[in-house]
Structures are given as C-alpha cells and as structure tokens.
Design a protein around this motif. Structure first.
Motif, short mmCIF file in Angstrom:
data_model
loop_
_atom_site.label_atom_id
_atom_site.label_comp_id
_atom_site.label_asym_id
_atom_site.label_seq_id
_atom_site.Cartn_x
_atom_site.Cartn_y
_atom_site.Cartn_z
N GLU A 56 0.83 -1.06 0.03
CA GLU A 56 0.32 -0.04 0.44
C GLU A 56 1.44 1.38 0.18
OE1 GLU A 56 -3.11 -0.74 2.90
OE2 GLU A 56 -3.99 -1.96 1.98
N ASP A 57 2.13 1.01 -0.52
CA ASP A 57 3.17 2.36 -0.98
C ASP A 57 2.53 3.38 -1.20
OD1 ASP A 57 4.74 4.24 -1.77
OD2 ASP A 57 6.28 2.91 -1.56
N PRO A 58 2.23 4.15 -1.01
CA PRO A 58 1.08 5.77 -1.55
C PRO A 58 2.16 6.40 -2.36
CG PRO A 58 2.56 6.37 0.94
CD PRO A 58 2.57 5.55 0.26
N ASN A 59 2.73 6.35 -3.02
CA ASN A 59 3.24 6.52 -3.94
C ASN A 59 3.26 5.87 -5.40
OD1 ASN A 59 5.30 8.48 -3.38
ND2 ASN A 59 6.51 6.40 -2.44
N TYR A 60 1.71 4.85 -5.12
CA TYR A 60 1.09 4.06 -6.01
C TYR A 60 0.09 3.42 -6.04
CZ TYR A 60 6.07 2.38 -7.00
OH TYR A 60 7.58 2.10 -7.26
N VAL A 61 -1.04 4.11 -5.50
CA VAL A 61 -1.99 3.78 -4.55
C VAL A 61 -3.04 5.21 -4.72
CG1 VAL A 61 -3.48 2.78 -3.07
CG2 VAL A 61 -2.01 1.82 -2.87
N VAL A 62 -3.36 5.05 -5.46
CA VAL A 62 -5.06 6.49 -5.91
C VAL A 62 -6.07 5.69 -5.07
CG1 VAL A 62 -4.08 7.63 -7.55
CG2 VAL A 62 -5.21 5.59 -7.94
N LYS A 63 -7.15 6.87 -4.69
CA LYS A 63 -8.39 6.73 -3.91
C LYS A 63 -9.12 7.27 -4.79
CE LYS A 63 -5.93 6.15 0.21
NZ LYS A 63 -5.67 6.68 2.02
N ASN A 64 -10.59 6.71 -5.13
CA ASN A 64 -11.68 7.60 -5.67
C ASN A 64 -12.31 8.72 -4.45
OD1 ASN A 64 -13.15 8.52 -8.18
ND2 ASN A 64 -14.45 7.00 -8.00
N ASN A 65 -10.99 9.33 -4.58
CA ASN A 65 -12.08 10.81 -3.09
C ASN A 65 -13.32 11.59 -4.27
OD1 ASN A 65 -11.59 8.92 -0.92
ND2 ASN A 65 -9.82 10.32 -0.72
N GLY A 66 -14.09 12.29 -3.08
CA GLY A 66 -14.11 13.43 -4.11
C GLY A 66 -15.89 13.29 -4.28
N ILE A 67 -17.02 14.52 -4.39
CA ILE A 67 -18.21 14.74 -4.80
C ILE A 67 -19.57 13.40 -5.59
CG2 ILE A 67 -17.47 16.70 -3.40
CD1 ILE A 67 -18.91 17.90 -6.28
N PRO A 68 -20.75 13.82 -5.28
CA PRO A 68 -20.62 12.47 -5.58
C PRO A 68 -20.90 13.30 -7.99
CG PRO A 68 -22.23 13.47 -4.27
CD PRO A 68 -20.80 14.16 -4.04
N GLY A 69 -20.82 12.19 -8.33
CA GLY A 69 -20.09 12.44 -9.51
C GLY A 69 -18.83 12.43 -9.29
N THR A 70 -17.67 12.04 -9.11
CA THR A 70 -16.06 12.00 -8.66
C THR A 70 -16.52 10.21 -9.51
OG1 THR A 70 -15.92 13.37 -7.80
CG2 THR A 70 -14.05 12.06 -8.00
N THR A 71 -15.08 10.89 -10.66
CA THR A 71 -15.17 9.53 -11.17
C THR A 71 -13.79 8.76 -12.32
OG1 THR A 71 -17.52 9.50 -12.46
CG2 THR A 71 -16.24 8.06 -13.50
N ILE A 72 -13.33 7.62 -11.77
CA ILE A 72 -12.63 7.32 -11.97
C ILE A 72 -12.78 5.80 -13.38
CG2 ILE A 72 -10.81 5.00 -12.18
CD1 ILE A 72 -10.14 6.73 -9.37
N LEU A 73 -11.93 6.13 -15.23
CA LEU A 73 -12.31 4.32 -15.79
C LEU A 73 -10.82 4.26 -14.72
CD1 LEU A 73 -13.45 3.51 -18.11
CD2 LEU A 73 -11.82 5.32 -19.62
N ALA A 74 -11.36 2.65 -14.91
CA ALA A 74 -9.84 1.50 -14.97
C ALA A 74 -10.12 0.06 -16.05
CB ALA A 74 -10.54 1.26 -13.19
N ASN A 75 -9.28 -0.30 -15.48
CA ASN A 75 -9.23 -1.57 -16.45
C ASN A 75 -9.06 -2.51 -14.39
OD1 ASN A 75 -8.73 -4.62 -16.52
ND2 ASN A 75 -8.14 -3.74 -18.95
N SER A 76 -10.13 -2.84 -13.96
CA SER A 76 -9.89 -3.12 -12.87
C SER A 76 -9.60 -5.27 -12.95
CB SER A 76 -10.97 -3.49 -12.10
OG SER A 76 -12.46 -3.97 -12.95
N SER A 77 -9.64 -5.54 -14.47
CA SER A 77 -8.66 -7.34 -14.31
C SER A 77 -6.92 -7.10 -14.56
CB SER A 77 -9.50 -7.71 -15.51
OG SER A 77 -10.87 -7.78 -15.65
N ILE A 78 -6.75 -6.27 -14.62
CA ILE A 78 -5.03 -5.98 -14.66
C ILE A 78 -4.56 -5.00 -13.83
CG2 ILE A 78 -5.34 -6.85 -17.22
CD1 ILE A 78 -4.67 -3.40 -18.04
N CYS A 79 -5.82 -3.90 -13.33
CA CYS A 79 -4.93 -3.09 -11.94
C CYS A 79 -5.87 -3.46 -10.61
CB CYS A 79 -5.52 -1.79 -12.23
SG CYS A 79 -5.09 -0.65 -13.68
#
Length: 313
Positions: free
Chosen positions: A233-256
């Motif tokens: 969980e090195d914070p240099n590599y981990v991102v979090k989808n924090n934010g207000i309603p509607g905040t969006t991340i597009l991801a490939n969750s099978s390889i990430c």
C-alpha cells in the motif's frame, strides 16, 4: 492441485475437488503468465478480444489526453463528466431505493447484520442512468477500443461500516487487494454517488505496471498477499477515488489491482459502475435493454471464485 490435507474431503466430493483444482490452476497460471490475479481464463478472453479488435476495429494512436493516460496506467480520473441535473436525479432516485426492499436487496451480510445493499436491475429502475453515458464518454470509449463498444452491466450499491472483529473473521466485501476475473479488455466506470473521503472507504487502485511488480515481488492471494503492507500500500502507487457525487475513475479492474476501502464507524459509501467492452456492433440506442441483470447471489470472496465471478468493489 488438491492439497494433501484436503484429500479426505476430495474423496467424499470428487466433483468439487476437480473444481477447486481447476480454479487454483487458473489463478496460478494467470499470475505466472500475465502477472495479474484475474486468472488465466480472463486473460485468454482478453487476448481473444484484442484479436477481434484488430480484425474489426481501426486501432490508431489516441489523441485524447485522458485516453493516453488511461492506456499508460490502466486507470484515469475523469472528474465529473455528467450533466448536473441528470446526476442529481440519479442520486435522488438511488437514495430513495437503496434502503427499500422493493427496489434493492442485501448484497452482503454476516451473522444477520447487513453490510452492503444493491439496487436490483438499476438500469431498468432508474432510466436516467442511460443519459450518463454522454457523447463525450462514447467518443472516449470508441477512441480507446478503436471502434465499437457495448455497455454490458450496471450496478449501484452501498457499503456500510464493518467492525474490526467482523473483518478479522471474514472479508465482507472486496476490501482485499485483487484483480477482477472478467475479460481483461473490459473497462469500468466507477462513479461516486455520495461525498467520499478516506473515512467513507473509497475505491483504491494501482496501475497495471505496479500490479505486475507486486506479483513479481511474490504477491500470493487476497487472503495472504505475503508482501509487507507498507510495500503493498505504498502511497506513491495507490490512488483513491475520493470526491463529491459524480467523481469518476475509468479503470481496467482486471489488470489493475484494487480494493474497496472500509468505511469508518458512522460512515458509508455509495457507488455506481458501468462495465464497457469492445464489440463488433455499434452501441444500440436501447443498450440498457441488453445489460445483464443484478440478482441476489452468495458472494464468495476466495481468489479461486473471484477469477470466475465479477467483483463488486
């Protein structure tokens, strides 16, 4: 391969033993050959999808900086790419339905306590969802795939606080690092439906390159990663989808590699997702009719099950 300690059970239930052995082989070979935990079958599906894309799609270098970033990392933050009024309608209807048994169901419970609920057939109960796939998003998906795409699945759910003593006994929802077991060419829009901060248990993500590194370092399973937490969980590599309603991340969750954060006491998280995959045919105007339906099911959080089933993060 069935372990020696499991032989008595295997003798009593040989069919189940074969399934377990197949699942472990699938999971292990996916790690060895593709350096992710999606499983061999999901990676082979992705390989087949890529070949079909090469045949039916015209792959060109992307120009949209968001797609360039997405293809480089396996995820990208999109901000809030929705019409404000449509988003507000979706959130309003969701909040009215999520605690109502007529519209939603218990997705995860333990010893009689509910820890997650999901809207049933969200794409049919909330028609405004269709309008969230805007022309700009369609252009992005087409640019990424180099051609046509389909929206295969939608889901909306709420995660509640899980006490530490319960979490120590069982992974209630997908709060351990893992990759999903879907076609590795499938991509996902993760959308906050509530204000999300660290205390609400946001989606955590790592790039596909970092995922490969973690597997090479010796990542074993979601139950036993066997990697120091400060590395995993090195914070240099981990991102979090924090934010207000509607905040969006597009991801490939099978390889990430990713996981759901755990809401703190008194907190919860509301989330929505769209699953998008390449297609020979253009997206139909009534695409929502063809989406898979959500249904009540037993959640099996083992790695062997995860490589075969969708994971709700």
């Amino acid at each position: 391969m069935v372990k020696a300690s499991e032989l008595p059970k295997a003798i009593k239930n040989p069919k189940n033993a074969v399934k377990v052995a197949h699942s472990r082989f699938n999971f292990s070979m996916g790690k060895i050959l593709y350096k992710n935990t999606a499983g061999l079958e999901a990676n082979l599906k992705g390989r087949k999808s890529r070949k079909l894309m090469q045949k039916y799609h015209k792959k060109e270098m992307p120009k949209n900086p968001k797609i360039i970033e997405f293809q480089k990392k396996g995820y990208v933050s999109l901000g809030i790419p929705y019409d404000k009024e449509i988003l507000e309608k979706v959130v309003e209807k969701y909040n009215k339905m999520i605690e109502d048994d007529k519209f939603s169901f218990v997705r995860s419970e333990y010893k009689g306590k509910v820890y997650s609920r999901m809207i049933n057939r969200a794409h049919k109960q909330i028609p405004e969802l269709k309008e969230m796939i805007t022309s700009e998003l369609k252009e992005m998906f087409e640019e990424h795939f180099g051609g046509n795409f389909q929206i295969n699945y939608t889901a909306m759910w709420r995660n509640y606080h899980v006490p530490p003593q319960v979490q120590a006994e069982k992974e209630i929802f997908s709060s351990a690092w893992h990759c999903d077991g879907a076609d590795t060419e499938e991509i996902t829009l993760f959308i906050n439906l509530s204000d999300v901060k660290d205390e609400h248990g946001p989606l955590h993500l790592q790039s596909f390159e970092r995922t490969k590194e973690l597997v090479k370092m010796g990542f074993k399973t979601r139950q036993n990663p066997d990697i120091p937490l400060d590395v995993l969980e090195d914070p240099n590599y981990v991102v979090k989808n924090n934010g207000i309603p509607g905040t969006t991340i597009l991801a490939n969750s099978s390889i990430c590699m990713h996981k759901a954060g755990l809401p703190k006491s008194g907190c919860m998280r509301d989330i929505m997702q769209f699953k998008i995959a390449p297609s020979r045919e253009p997206l139909k105007d009534n695409w929502e009719v063809y989406c898979e339906d959500s249904s009540v099911q037993k959640i099996d959080n083992s790695d062997e099950a995860n490589v075969k089933n969708r994971s709700i993060t």
